[in-house]
Every structure is written in C-alpha cells, then in structure tokens.
Design a protein around this motif. Structure first.
Motif, PDB file in Angstrom:
ATOM      1  N   SER A   5      66.173 -14.502  85.644  1.00  0.00           N
ATOM      2  CA  SER A   5      66.219 -15.176  84.355  1.00  0.00           C
ATOM      3  C   SER A   5      66.828 -16.555  84.574  1.00  0.00           C
ATOM      4  O   SER A   5      67.763 -16.705  85.357  1.00  0.00           O
ATOM      5  CB  SER A   5      67.076 -14.361  83.383  1.00  0.00           C
ATOM      6  N   VAL A   6      66.295 -17.546  83.893  1.00  0.00           N
ATOM      7  CA  VAL A   6      66.875 -18.881  83.945  1.00  0.00           C
ATOM      8  C   VAL A   6      66.964 -19.428  82.522  1.00  0.00           C
ATOM      9  O   VAL A   6      66.044 -19.285  81.726  1.00  0.00           O
ATOM     10  CB  VAL A   6      66.081 -19.844  84.870  1.00  0.00           C
ATOM     11  N   HIS A   7      68.131 -19.988  82.214  1.00  0.00           N
ATOM     12  CA  HIS A   7      68.382 -20.623  80.924  1.00  0.00           C
ATOM     13  C   HIS A   7      68.260 -22.117  81.176  1.00  0.00           C
ATOM     14  O   HIS A   7      68.978 -22.651  82.027  1.00  0.00           O
ATOM     15  CB  HIS A   7      69.789 -20.245  80.459  1.00  0.00           C
ATOM     16  N   ARG A  43      66.769 -31.883  72.360  1.00  0.00           N
ATOM     17  CA  ARG A  43      66.404 -31.171  73.583  1.00  0.00           C
ATOM     18  C   ARG A  43      65.602 -29.921  73.223  1.00  0.00           C
ATOM     19  O   ARG A  43      65.570 -29.505  72.075  1.00  0.00           O
ATOM     20  CB  ARG A  43      67.648 -30.726  74.361  1.00  0.00           C
ATOM     21  N   VAL A  44      64.972 -29.332  74.230  1.00  0.00           N
ATOM     22  CA  VAL A  44      64.359 -28.012  74.102  1.00  0.00           C
ATOM     23  C   VAL A  44      65.186 -27.065  74.960  1.00  0.00           C
ATOM     24  O   VAL A  44      65.538 -27.379  76.096  1.00  0.00           O
ATOM     25  CB  VAL A  44      62.880 -28.015  74.550  1.00  0.00           C
ATOM     26  N   GLU A  45      65.503 -25.903  74.397  1.00  0.00           N
ATOM     27  CA  GLU A  45      66.238 -24.857  75.105  1.00  0.00           C
ATOM     28  C   GLU A  45      65.275 -23.698  75.317  1.00  0.00           C
ATOM     29  O   GLU A  45      64.482 -23.379  74.429  1.00  0.00           O
ATOM     30  CB  GLU A  45      67.430 -24.395  74.264  1.00  0.00           C
ATOM     31  N   ALA A  46      65.349 -23.060  76.491  1.00  0.00           N
ATOM     32  CA  ALA A  46      64.468 -21.927  76.759  1.00  0.00           C
ATOM     33  C   ALA A  46      65.136 -20.947  77.712  1.00  0.00           C
ATOM     34  O   ALA A  46      65.994 -21.324  78.510  1.00  0.00           O
ATOM     35  CB  ALA A  46      63.146 -22.403  77.354  1.00  0.00           C
ATOM     36  N   VAL A  47      64.731 -19.693  77.593  1.00  0.00           N
ATOM     37  CA  VAL A  47      65.081 -18.658  78.563  1.00  0.00           C
ATOM     38  C   VAL A  47      63.765 -18.147  79.127  1.00  0.00           C
ATOM     39  O   VAL A  47      62.844 -17.810  78.380  1.00  0.00           O
ATOM     40  CB  VAL A  47      65.889 -17.512  77.911  1.00  0.00           C
ATOM     41  N   LEU A  48      63.675 -18.139  80.451  1.00  0.00           N
ATOM     42  CA  LEU A  48      62.460 -17.704  81.142  1.00  0.00           C
ATOM     43  C   LEU A  48      62.798 -16.532  82.043  1.00  0.00           C
ATOM     44  O   LEU A  48      63.781 -16.590  82.786  1.00  0.00           O
ATOM     45  CB  LEU A  48      61.905 -18.858  81.982  1.00  0.00           C
ATOM     46  N   GLN A  49      61.991 -15.477  81.989  1.00  0.00           N
ATOM     47  CA  GLN A  49      62.217 -14.285  82.806  1.00  0.00           C
ATOM     48  C   GLN A  49      60.936 -13.841  83.482  1.00  0.00           C
ATOM     49  O   GLN A  49      59.858 -13.964  82.921  1.00  0.00           O
ATOM     50  CB  GLN A  49      62.709 -13.115  81.947  1.00  0.00           C
ATOM     51  N   GLY A  50      61.106 -13.301  84.668  1.00  0.00           N
ATOM     52  CA  GLY A  50      59.958 -12.766  85.405  1.00  0.00           C
ATOM     53  C   GLY A  50      60.271 -12.729  86.884  1.00  0.00           C
ATOM     54  O   GLY A  50      61.428 -12.816  87.292  1.00  0.00           O
ATOM     55  N   LYS A  52      60.707 -14.169  90.500  1.00  0.00           N
ATOM     56  CA  LYS A  52      61.305 -15.460  90.835  1.00  0.00           C
ATOM     57  C   LYS A  52      60.271 -16.558  91.069  1.00  0.00           C
ATOM     58  O   LYS A  52      60.390 -17.661  90.542  1.00  0.00           O
ATOM     59  CB  LYS A  52      62.220 -15.319  92.057  1.00  0.00           C
ATOM     60  N   GLU A  53      59.235 -16.260  91.846  1.00  0.00           N
ATOM     61  CA  GLU A  53      58.248 -17.298  92.140  1.00  0.00           C
ATOM     62  C   GLU A  53      57.482 -17.733  90.891  1.00  0.00           C
ATOM     63  O   GLU A  53      57.119 -18.900  90.748  1.00  0.00           O
ATOM     64  CB  GLU A  53      57.284 -16.881  93.265  1.00  0.00           C
ATOM     65  N   ASP A  54      57.241 -16.789  89.959  1.00  0.00           N
ATOM     66  CA  ASP A  54      56.553 -17.125  88.710  1.00  0.00           C
ATOM     67  C   ASP A  54      57.436 -17.990  87.819  1.00  0.00           C
ATOM     68  O   ASP A  54      56.969 -18.972  87.232  1.00  0.00           O
ATOM     69  CB  ASP A  54      56.145 -15.848  87.968  1.00  0.00           C
ATOM     70  N   VAL A  55      58.709 -17.624  87.715  1.00  0.00           N
ATOM     71  CA  VAL A  55      59.651 -18.393  86.891  1.00  0.00           C
ATOM     72  C   VAL A  55      59.808 -19.801  87.461  1.00  0.00           C
ATOM     73  O   VAL A  55      59.828 -20.787  86.720  1.00  0.00           O
ATOM     74  CB  VAL A  55      61.011 -17.667  86.770  1.00  0.00           C
ATOM     75  N   LYS A  56      59.873 -19.914  88.790  1.00  0.00           N
ATOM     76  CA  LYS A  56      59.992 -21.234  89.427  1.00  0.00           C
ATOM     77  C   LYS A  56      58.793 -22.123  89.085  1.00  0.00           C
ATOM     78  O   LYS A  56      58.949 -23.325  88.871  1.00  0.00           O
ATOM     79  CB  LYS A  56      60.108 -21.099  90.948  1.00  0.00           C
ATOM     80  N   ASP A  77      70.233 -22.818  84.674  1.00  0.00           N
ATOM     81  CA  ASP A  77      71.300 -21.849  84.921  1.00  0.00           C
ATOM     82  C   ASP A  77      70.621 -20.520  85.262  1.00  0.00           C
ATOM     83  O   ASP A  77      70.188 -19.790  84.372  1.00  0.00           O
ATOM     84  CB  ASP A  77      72.204 -21.713  83.685  1.00  0.00           C
ATOM     85  N   TRP A  78      70.517 -20.225  86.570  1.00  0.00           N
ATOM     86  CA  TRP A  78      69.845 -19.009  87.039  1.00  0.00           C
ATOM     87  C   TRP A  78      70.808 -17.832  86.938  1.00  0.00           C
ATOM     88  O   TRP A  78      71.991 -17.955  87.252  1.00  0.00           O
ATOM     89  CB  TRP A  78      69.378 -19.185  88.479  1.00  0.00           C
ATOM     90  N   GLN A  79      70.286 -16.675  86.497  1.00  0.00           N
ATOM     91  CA  GLN A  79      71.119 -15.496  86.324  1.00  0.00           C
ATOM     92  C   GLN A  79      70.273 -14.226  86.409  1.00  0.00           C
ATOM     93  O   GLN A  79      69.048 -14.298  86.367  1.00  0.00           O
ATOM     94  CB  GLN A  79      71.857 -15.567  84.979  1.00  0.00           C
ATOM     95  N   CYS A  80      70.945 -13.096  86.511  1.00  0.00           N
ATOM     96  CA  CYS A  80      70.252 -11.814  86.410  1.00  0.00           C
ATOM     97  C   CYS A  80      69.977 -11.562  84.929  1.00  0.00           C
ATOM     98  O   CYS A  80      70.829 -11.858  84.097  1.00  0.00           O
ATOM     99  CB  CYS A  80      71.102 -10.681  86.976  1.00  0.00           C
ATOM    100  N   PRO A  81      68.811 -11.022  84.586  1.00  0.00           N
ATOM    101  CA  PRO A  81      68.500 -10.800  83.170  1.00  0.00           C
ATOM    102  C   PRO A  81      69.501  -9.851  82.514  1.00  0.00           C
ATOM    103  O   PRO A  81      69.671  -8.722  82.952  1.00  0.00           O
ATOM    104  CB  PRO A  81      67.102 -10.194  83.186  1.00  0.00           C
ATOM    105  N   ALA A  82      70.174 -10.334  81.481  1.00  0.00           N
ATOM    106  CA  ALA A  82      71.097  -9.488  80.719  1.00  0.00           C
ATOM    107  C   ALA A  82      70.316  -8.717  79.664  1.00  0.00           C
ATOM    108  O   ALA A  82      70.536  -7.538  79.445  1.00  0.00           O
ATOM    109  CB  ALA A  82      72.176 -10.352  80.062  1.00  0.00           C
TER     110      ALA A  82
END
Length: 91
Positions: A5-7, A43-50, A52-56, A77-82
């Motif tokens: 997950s990346v915020h 700004r635009v804020e987003a959370v992307l999950q999937g 790693k290569e797809d999210v990148k 801000d890369w993190q483990c999906p909560a």
C-alpha cells in the motif's frame, strides 16, 4: 504474492484536469485498488494497493498524470496494507 500500500500526495496542477478519473482508469488497468480525492490545498491524495510492481506502475504514471496535468511532486509513504480495499473509488 505480497500486497503493498502507498499513500500519495500529488502536488501541482492536478485539480480540474481529470486527474482522479485518469488515476482510477490507470489503477483499474493495473489491478490496483484504493481511493483518490481532491484536497482543499489543491493537491490530490490517494491510497493505492496491490502487487508491488503494479502499484509502482500507477505511482510512476502519477508523476506526470493526464495530458493537462502539471505534476511538480509526488510524496510517497509505502506501508503494509492496514485496511484492504476491494475496488478503486473517487471520494
């Protein structure tokens, strides 16, 4: 396969240029879930999950965005999906 997950916060000319709609299309194309919204400070804020290569791929796309956007910075801000998202939503 490990899910990540990346915020992100996307700065620049990113509102009024179909950024969120285009981000959703890019996310769906790459099997990425999450959400995106406009912020009051332009700004635009987003959370992307999937995977790693797809999210990148989606994060790299966000660094330039759709044709009318002018991205100046993408904070990541890369993190483990909560929380796990099942689809991609525009908030």
């Amino acid at each position: 396969m490990e899910r990540v997950s990346v915020h992100v916060f996307i700065n620049g000319l990113v509102q009024g240029v179909y950024f969120r709609k285009s981000l959703k299309e890019e996310a769906l194309k790459n099997n990425v879930t999450g959400w995106a919204r406009n912020l009051p400070d332009s700004r635009v804020e987003a959370v992307l999950q999937g995977r790693k290569e797809d999210v990148k791929k989606v994060v790299n796309w966000a660094k330039h965005g759709p044709p009318r956007a002018r991205v100046t910075e993408v904070e990541e801000d890369w993190q483990c999906p909560a929380k796990e998202y099942k689809k991609f939503r525009i908030r």
